[in-house]
Structure formats: C-alpha cells, structure tokens
Design an enzyme around this catalytic site. Structure first.
Site, PDB file in Angstrom:
ATOM      1  N   LYS A 130       0.837  -1.203   0.000  1.00  0.00           N
ATOM      2  CA  LYS A 130       0.000   0.000   0.000  1.00  0.00           C
ATOM      3  C   LYS A 130       0.869   1.249   0.000  1.00  0.00           C
ATOM      4  O   LYS A 130       0.682   2.158  -0.813  1.00  0.00           O
ATOM      5  CB  LYS A 130      -0.900   0.006   1.247  1.00  0.00           C
ATOM      6  CG  LYS A 130      -1.572   1.330   1.517  1.00  0.00           C
ATOM      7  CD  LYS A 130      -2.453   1.294   2.760  1.00  0.00           C
ATOM      8  CE  LYS A 130      -1.752   1.616   4.046  1.00  0.00           C
ATOM      9  NZ  LYS A 130      -1.475   3.047   4.293  1.00  0.00           N
ATOM     10  N   ASN A 131       1.822   1.307   0.932  1.00  0.00           N
ATOM     11  CA  ASN A 131       2.589   2.541   1.078  1.00  0.00           C
ATOM     12  C   ASN A 131       3.516   2.796  -0.106  1.00  0.00           C
ATOM     13  O   ASN A 131       3.857   3.953  -0.370  1.00  0.00           O
ATOM     14  CB  ASN A 131       3.381   2.537   2.390  1.00  0.00           C
ATOM     15  CG  ASN A 131       2.466   2.750   3.589  1.00  0.00           C
ATOM     16  OD1 ASN A 131       1.286   3.073   3.423  1.00  0.00           O
ATOM     17  ND2 ASN A 131       3.004   2.567   4.779  1.00  0.00           N
TER      18      ASN A 131
ATOM     19  N   CYS B 222      -4.710   8.734   9.637  1.00  0.00           N
ATOM     20  CA  CYS B 222      -4.873   8.008  10.897  1.00  0.00           C
ATOM     21  C   CYS B 222      -4.739   8.964  12.077  1.00  0.00           C
ATOM     22  O   CYS B 222      -3.928   9.885  12.051  1.00  0.00           O
ATOM     23  CB  CYS B 222      -3.800   6.938  11.028  1.00  0.00           C
ATOM     24  SG  CYS B 222      -4.142   5.425  10.138  1.00  0.00           S
TER      25      CYS B 222
ATOM     26  N   ARG C 195       1.583  14.557  13.105  1.00  0.00           N
ATOM     27  CA  ARG C 195       1.984  14.348  11.713  1.00  0.00           C
ATOM     28  C   ARG C 195       2.003  15.650  10.888  1.00  0.00           C
ATOM     29  O   ARG C 195       1.240  15.808   9.934  1.00  0.00           O
ATOM     30  CB  ARG C 195       1.090  13.295  11.056  1.00  0.00           C
ATOM     31  CG  ARG C 195       1.107  12.005  11.825  1.00  0.00           C
ATOM     32  CD  ARG C 195       0.296  10.925  11.163  1.00  0.00           C
ATOM     33  NE  ARG C 195       1.078  10.110  10.256  1.00  0.00           N
ATOM     34  CZ  ARG C 195       0.594   9.081   9.590  1.00  0.00           C
ATOM     35  NH1 ARG C 195      -0.653   8.767   9.683  1.00  0.00           N
ATOM     36  NH2 ARG C 195       1.369   8.391   8.796  1.00  0.00           N
TER      37      ARG C 195
ATOM     38  N   ASP D 246       4.392   0.435  12.105  1.00  0.00           N
ATOM     39  CA  ASP D 246       3.152  -0.117  11.557  1.00  0.00           C
ATOM     40  C   ASP D 246       2.913  -1.582  11.965  1.00  0.00           C
ATOM     41  O   ASP D 246       1.866  -2.147  11.631  1.00  0.00           O
ATOM     42  CB  ASP D 246       3.135   0.000  10.024  1.00  0.00           C
ATOM     43  CG  ASP D 246       2.917   1.443   9.568  1.00  0.00           C
ATOM     44  OD1 ASP D 246       2.595   2.304  10.415  1.00  0.00           O
ATOM     45  OD2 ASP D 246       3.079   1.709   8.360  1.00  0.00           O
TER      46      ASP D 246
ATOM     47  N   ARG E 262      -8.692  -0.106   4.438  1.00  0.00           N
ATOM     48  CA  ARG E 262      -7.716   0.841   3.903  1.00  0.00           C
ATOM     49  C   ARG E 262      -6.406   0.135   3.586  1.00  0.00           C
ATOM     50  O   ARG E 262      -5.675   0.559   2.691  1.00  0.00           O
ATOM     51  CB  ARG E 262      -7.426   1.945   4.924  1.00  0.00           C
ATOM     52  CG  ARG E 262      -8.541   2.932   5.119  1.00  0.00           C
ATOM     53  CD  ARG E 262      -8.090   4.080   5.993  1.00  0.00           C
ATOM     54  NE  ARG E 262      -6.791   4.578   5.534  1.00  0.00           N
ATOM     55  CZ  ARG E 262      -5.924   5.227   6.277  1.00  0.00           C
ATOM     56  NH1 ARG E 262      -6.184   5.496   7.526  1.00  0.00           N
ATOM     57  NH2 ARG E 262      -4.773   5.630   5.780  1.00  0.00           N
TER      58      ARG E 262
END
Ligand code: UD1
Length: 421
Positions: free
Chosen positions: A22-23, A118, A123, A308, A400
């Site tokens: 995903k990232n 999130c 952030r 993560d 997600r």
C-alpha cells in the site's frame, strides 16, 4: 457498517499470498504526475486507500485505467486539468500530500490541502515544506491549504532532513527528478518503499543514486517517460500474516515474503520463540512452543522495528510468557489499541510512549473497535487466539490496508467472517 467476527482457537495451516505494498503504491501513483507518458503499475494492492488516491489523481485530470481486477493500474497525466488537491479527498488520507512534490516539479505550482489520515499523532508537514523551499519553491498556508509556486521551476539543492520522514523523502525525491541541477537528500528515509519509488522513477528516466541509504543524490532531467513497474511486497501485510500462526498455532507460508524487508521484526519473532524460514516462494512461520516468550520492542525508522507492526506485536505479547516493554518512538499517540486489548483481558499499562505488557494465559472474545488501520488488524489477530467470539467494528479502517483480510485468514482455516450490521 461492516464488522469482522472471529472465533478463536483454530490452528491455521496453508499459504497466504501477500499483496503489493500500500505505502509503495501510494507514492508510485502520484509519480505519474511527473510525466506526460503512461505509468503502468503491476502487483497493485486492491485497497480503499488506493481508490482514494485514484480519486485524487482523477480530480487533477489524470486518466486511471484499472485492469486485471485492480492488480494492474495504468495512469496517464497527459491531459491534466487542475493542480489543486481538494480537502474533501485529502482529509481521508494523509498520503494525498504526495502530489505536492510532483505537481510543483512539472507544473511549477500546486495547491494542496493539509491532510487528515490516521489519528495517531500530529503528523505535520514542515519537512516537506522546508525541503521544497530549499529547492526554490515559495509556499504559504492559506485557509488550510498549502499554496506552492516555483517560478521558472525547482532547482537542485542540499536538503538535510531533521528526521528521516518517509513522506518528506518521497515528495522531495519526486520533485528533484525534474529540478535543474543536483539535489542531495541527507538523513533520507531508507524504507523499502523509498527504494521501490526510486527504481520506478529510474525506469521513467530519472537519475538517482543512493536510495536505501541515508544520502540520496538526484540529478534533474528535462523530462520523464513511460514505464512499467511491479509494486514491491507489502512488508506490513506480510508481518501481520506472519503473526497469525503465532496467535492461533499451525504453520503458515506467506507467499512473496522476503527476509530483507522485515529483518528487525523477524529477530524479535525469533527471540519470542517463533521459527521463520525461507522457502522458494516466501516465508514459512510457526511457533516453537504453545506459548510465545515476552520480548521488548522499540519502534524505529527502517531498518528498525516498524511502527506499523507495533499494534500487532503488542497483541501477540498479551499472551506471551513474561513482561514485555514496548516503546513507540515514531508517533506520539499510537497505543489506542491497548484499551481495546484490555477489554479482551490483556494486562497493559501505558505511560507516555511506553507500554508494559504483562502476559496473561488467554484473551477472551469481546466487542472491540479501533481508531486506526494497524490497531484494527491487531484486534483481528487477538481474536484468533481469544476464547469465544470477538467482534471488530469499524472495518473501514482495515479495508484501507488489507485486501479481504477475512478471506485470506479463512482460507488457512480461521473461523472469521464479515457481517453487515
Ligand atoms: C509513512 C507511512 C506510515 C508509517 C510512517 C512511519 C505511507 C503512506 N505511510 O507515513 O504507514 O507509519 O511512514 O514509518 O507511506 N514528521 C514531522 N514533519 C514532517 C513529516 C513528518 O515532524 O514534515 C514526523 C511525524 O509527525 C512522525 C514522524 O515524522 O512523528 C514520521 O512520519 P513520516 O515518516 O513522515 O510518516 P508518513 O510518511 O506520514
């Protein structure tokens, strides 16, 4: 709204195919903005975050064609219509900020809403902004939007990062491919997703050296061309499924898994009493005894233990033999899974960025919910080991980042289903 219902206690056996990251995909997709010619991504994951990035790119005029049921994405930025990334899309996902660098590089302007994402900490985007400013951009914050211009285009510069931010490294790396002259990113992030992005950009014609180390050097070129690029394996999905047989017992082979993506995690698994071996197709995982052993874990930037995977690891350590200390060093508010695990019978004390987990014999099923993606995954895993039924709500967080988690786990024997309430 959907929930995931898990009945614990069944050992897992079989193979799980790990998807593309995903990232990585969330950085590779905006790279299309750097070129008029098409970018084809293969091994793309099928996730709601990818749909959100697709919507964002489409809102800028990018043509996105999805093939093979979403596994192949063809993106073309030939006929761009906008350089504004709207709040309504950006607020759904922080990675939307990755359009900023490419838009500035090719169109010399961008208006990008400050992101949401999130709920795991502040952030901010200061590193993205100061890096692009060092390259000659003028950036102002107005009405929640970053308004950026680079008259005459970006210029190569030395960009030292105060912290090895993944997103800032990606934004600056993409921007630098079309800047005039040489850019050197110092204290660059070294994550595998950065390496994957650099490889893709190089296939498009960029001149990049040093990805995977702390210093990345980019010599700007006039234009980038077409490319086809396979998305690297998702190391976080990999780590999550590697933990499944540690919770439930049995033996699971994660297809596409690679040790070099996940070494710090595998070292901790070994210390906890879990065997991981390489097979021709991936990684085979099984626990050595009925109960894992406690281990201490500190999250770090790559190649350290990934933040993560912290929630999933904490859930595993809830039933390990002994006391484990978990330190979260990347995000300041990333223990929201702890109160939910406590509802399942875990013994956890959180103080600031440190959690102390005293292992209990068993967890008990409960109704739980999580406020972020990886926390939700930790609750599904906990359900695999718990006595009775665990119901995890707010499944949209899971969607997600995990392709049909219930299908992948039930295919190896888990009692798990998705229900609509
Ligand atoms: C990426 C990952 C995310 C992962 C994180 C850390 C994507 C889409 N997401 O997020 O899953 O958890 O890396 O591995 O790839 N920071 C600043 N100023 C900035 C930017 C960041 O202070 O300008 C701080 C953040 O507040 C945070 C830390 O740096 O404390 C890490 O953030 P960063 O590496 O940028 O994470 P993301 O790229 O957002």
């Amino acid at each position: 709204m959907d929930s995931i219902v898990v009945k614990g206690g069944t050992p897992l056996n079989g193979k799980i195919q790990i998807a593309g990251a995903k990232n990585a995909a969330l950085a590779l997709m905006p790279a299309t903005l750097l070129s008029e010619e098409p970018l084809t991504l293969t091994n793309a994951p099928r996730l709601s975050d990818i749909k959100t990035m697709t919507q964002l790119l489409q809102s800028l005029g990018v043509e996105v064609t999805s093939m093979q049921n979403g596994k192949v994405q063809v993106l073309s930025s030939h006929d761009m219509t906008s350089t504004t990334a709207d709040y309504e899309i950006v607020r759904k996902m922080r990675a939307s900020n990755l359009v900023l660098g490419p838009l500035l590089a090719r169109h010399h302007q961008a208006v990008v809403s400050l992101p949401g994402g999130c709920a795991i900490g502040a952030r901010p985007m200061d590193l993205h902004v100061s890096g692009l400013e060092a390259m000659g951009a003028q950036i102002e914050l107005k009405d929640g939007y970053l308004h950026a211009v680079a008259k005459g285009g970006l210029k190569g510069a030395r960009v030292p990062l105060r912290f090895a931010s993944v997103g800032a490294t990606e934004n600056i790396l993409m921007a630098a491919t079309l800047a005039k002259g040489t850019t050197v990113i110092e204290n660059a992030a070294r994550e595998p997703e950065i390496v994957d992005l650099a490889r893709c950009l190089r296939s498009m014609g960029a001149q990049i050296d040093g990805e995977g180390t702390s210093t990345i050097t980019i010599d700007g070129v006039d234009r980038l061309g077409a490319a086809t690029h396979p998305v690297v394996t998702d190391r976080i999905e990999l780590g999550t499924y590697m933990l499944a047989p540690v919770f439930a017992g049995g033996e699971v082979e994660c297809l596409g898994g690679r040790l070099d993506l996940i070494e710090a995690f595998v070292e901790k698994l070994d210390a906890a009493g879990v065997d991981v071996s390489e097979t021709p197709d991936g990684l085979l995982v099984k626990r050595r005894n009925d109960r894992a052993r406690a281990v201490d874990v500190t999250t770090e930037v790559f190649p350290g233990f990934p933040t993560d995977l912290q929630a999933q690891m904490m859930a595993m350590l809830c039933t390990a033999d002994g006391t484990s200390i978990l330190e979260e060093k990347i995000f300041e508010n990333r223990f929201m899974h702890a109160p939910e695990l406590i509802r399942m019978g875990a013994n956890i004390e959180v103080q600031g960025g440190t959690a102390t987990v005293n292992g209990v014999e068993r967890l008990k099923g409960a109704r739980v919910m999580a406020t972020d993606l990886r926390a939700s995954a930790s609750l599904v895993l906990a359900g695999l080991a718990a006595e009775g039924e665990t119901v995890v709500s707010r499944v949209y967080h899971l969607d997600r980042g995990y392709e049909h988690i219930e299908e992948k786990l039930s295919a190896v024997g888990a009692q798990i289903e998705r229900v609509s309430e």
